[in-house]
Design a protein around this motif. Structure first.
Motif, PDB file in Angstrom:
ATOM      1  N   THR A   1     -95.461  59.933 119.896  1.00 17.94           N
ATOM      2  CA  THR A   1     -96.716  60.606 119.529  1.00 17.94           C
ATOM      3  C   THR A   1     -96.537  61.408 118.242  1.00 17.94           C
ATOM      4  O   THR A   1     -95.416  61.795 117.889  1.00 17.94           O
ATOM      5  CB  THR A   1     -97.200  61.573 120.634  1.00 17.94           C
TER       6      THR A   1
ATOM      7  N   HIS B   1    -102.359  58.568 116.425  1.00 16.18           N
ATOM      8  CA  HIS B   1    -101.817  59.598 117.318  1.00 16.18           C
ATOM      9  C   HIS B   1    -100.591  59.165 118.109  1.00 16.18           C
ATOM     10  O   HIS B   1     -99.834  60.012 118.566  1.00 16.18           O
ATOM     11  CB  HIS B   1    -102.887  60.047 118.326  1.00 16.18           C
TER      12      HIS B   1
ATOM     13  N   PRO C   1    -101.537  64.024 113.016  1.00 16.11           N
ATOM     14  CA  PRO C   1    -101.584  62.579 113.238  1.00 16.11           C
ATOM     15  C   PRO C   1    -101.249  61.807 111.965  1.00 16.11           C
ATOM     16  O   PRO C   1    -101.331  62.339 110.862  1.00 16.11           O
ATOM     17  CB  PRO C   1    -103.032  62.314 113.657  1.00 16.11           C
TER      18      PRO C   1
END
Lengths: 232, 229
Positions: free
Chosen positions: A209, A194, A20
């Motif tokens: 993402t 994210h 992330p």
């Protein structure tokens, strides 16, 4: 005359070769997506980091609701002037072409739809774009709204910058906000560690993402988007 | 007609108990420190204060609160890292609070100064701050009816005044000053500099003298800014 039974589903971009994003990297993604030449307001907290990623050639003009367009970077050393602060009351600088104005004019710029983008933090955002970012509603919590409600309904586009999950792992994108609302149906996009997620009348849709496939995030968020195409 | 005074105490004379006082400033920028200190010495109490914040540290508005002169605060953002004076008074029930979104706060005073009896604002529709307000749909969008906030007095800090009472401000310390100056029966202004007649560019006057009743020059005061490192 017939219309197609299905419309083309836009694809989601998945970055699976890394984890992330840090919030600083999220700020970089927002800066990337900021329209060139936009008049933009960056809210208190994480959103102020977006300014560090905006290069001069983008021509983005920063608005601060306490009364200035053309706000420059944070003031350091001798640059600190108590009469020149941002909305977080942090000393800032002015850029060539800056303008000062009083509060009624400043909020007319938002409420009147002249501001292109504002970036706000949030406790929760609903899939339909409702925003909760001003008050936890907790007993003994002194309510303080500042310009949050004016900003939420004023800018042409409202971007939220937040972590996608709470510290205990609960999604901050929700079907309905449980915290008191700041604005109804006002958020257009959520930028998080994210994912970038579009929200609005048609619900939430993952656009990009980091560190996990869209299907996995959709599952964690409780979003039914199994029809999304993906490319890697 | 604007009157220039030699002392702060003369400039704030006559403020009655129970007055509504508009106090300029955003945090400490544009806070009329000297006029507030004068108001504390003057002694008026049971005041309703309209300001963006509810005081920082123990200076300015926080000092007025600490002196026990304030019955009610109308503001957008009372809670700050250094608003402990207000926090304590609020939690112990010694001061009332009306929270107003910042843009509505400014516009409600603008309306008072412009003779507008009320206006419909889209801000706060669908939120807890809409409770009790009339909602109306105009051209497909929902709005809330907002009423003017008029002051008996406004305390404003500006940069320069000429003998007429025309004002200019400095950087973001301008904030609420020009709006509050229009919205009070009596507007009292502290300035850093008094300049000769004719030396302010008429094209650049921010608050025309018609909105200004009393002016007093004060010494520049150094103050630290919240968030400064």
């Amino acid at each position: 005359m017939t219309t197609p039974a299905t419309t083309e589903t836009p694809s989601v971009i998945e970055h699976l070769d890394r984890g992330p994003l840090s919030m600083n990297e999220v700020a970089g993604v927002i800066a990337r997506d900021m329209p060139a030449g936009a008049y933009a307001n960056l809210g208190i907290g994480h959103p102020t980091k977006v300014a560090d990623h905006l290069t001069a050639d983008r021509g983005v003009v920063l608005h601060t609701e306490n009364g200035m367009l053309g706000m420059g970077p944070k003031a350091v050393g001798d640059q600190v002037d108590p009469d020149l602060t941002n909305a977080g009351k942090v000393p800032v600088t002015e850029l060539p072409g800056a303008a000062y104005f009083h509060h009624a004019d400043s909020f007319a710029m938002m409420r009147g739809g002249h501001l292109d983008v504002c970036v706000l933090g949030a406790y929760q955002v609903s899939v339909h774009g409702d925003l909760a970012n001003w008050h936890t509603g907790g007993a003994g919590d002194i309510p303080a709204v500042g310009g949050a409600m004016d900003l939420a309904i004023g800018a042409k586009q409202v971007f939220v910058m937040m972590t996608l999950f709470t510290k205990t792992g609960e999604p901050k994108i929700v079907a309905e906000c449980s915290y008191p609302l700041t604005g109804v149906g006002c958020v257009s996009r959520v930028y998080s560690d994210h994912a970038v997620i579009e929200v609005g009348p048609d619900g939430a849709r993952l656009l990009e993402t980091w560190g996990a496939p869209a299907a996995e995030l959709a599952e964690r968020l409780g979003l039914a988007r199994s029809d999304q195409q993906t490319h890697r | 007609m604007t009157t220039t005074y030699d002392s702060v105490d003369e400039a704030v004379a006559g403020i009655e108990d129970g007055s509504t006082v508009l106090v300029g400033g955003f945090g400490l920028a544009g806070m009329p420190f000297d006029l507030i200190d004068g108001l504390i010495r003057q002694g008026a109490s049971d005041l309703t204060i309209v300001s963006n914040n509810a005081g920082n540290g123990e200076v300015g508005l926080a000092a007025l609160l600490k002196a026990g002169r304030v019955r009610k605060v109308i503001c957008s953002f009372p809670r700050q890292a250094d608003s402990y004076v207000f926090d304590e008074l609020y939690r112990s029930g010694k001061v009332e609070l009306e929270v107003v979104p910042q843009g509505n706060l400014a516009e409600r005073m603008r309306a008072a100064g412009a003779g507008i009896g009320g206006f419909y604002s889209p801000t706060a529709v669908g939120t807890p701050l809409a409770d009790g307000k009339e909602q109306r749909r105009i051209d497909g969008r929902d709005y809330l009816l907002e009423f003017p906030i008029k002051g008996d007095y406004a305390l404003v800090s500006a940069y320069r005044a000429d003998p007429m009472g025309n004002l200019v401000y400095r950087k973001t310390a301008r904030n609420f000053g020009p709006v509050m100056a229009t919205a009070a029966t009596t507007t009292i202004v502290q300035v850093s500099e008094r300049v000769p007649l004719g030396s302010l560019d008429p094209e650049a006057v921010v608050t025309p003298s018609i909105f200004v009743d009393r002016v007093v020059q004060v010494d520049a005061r150094s103050y630290s800014v919240q968030g400064a490192r």
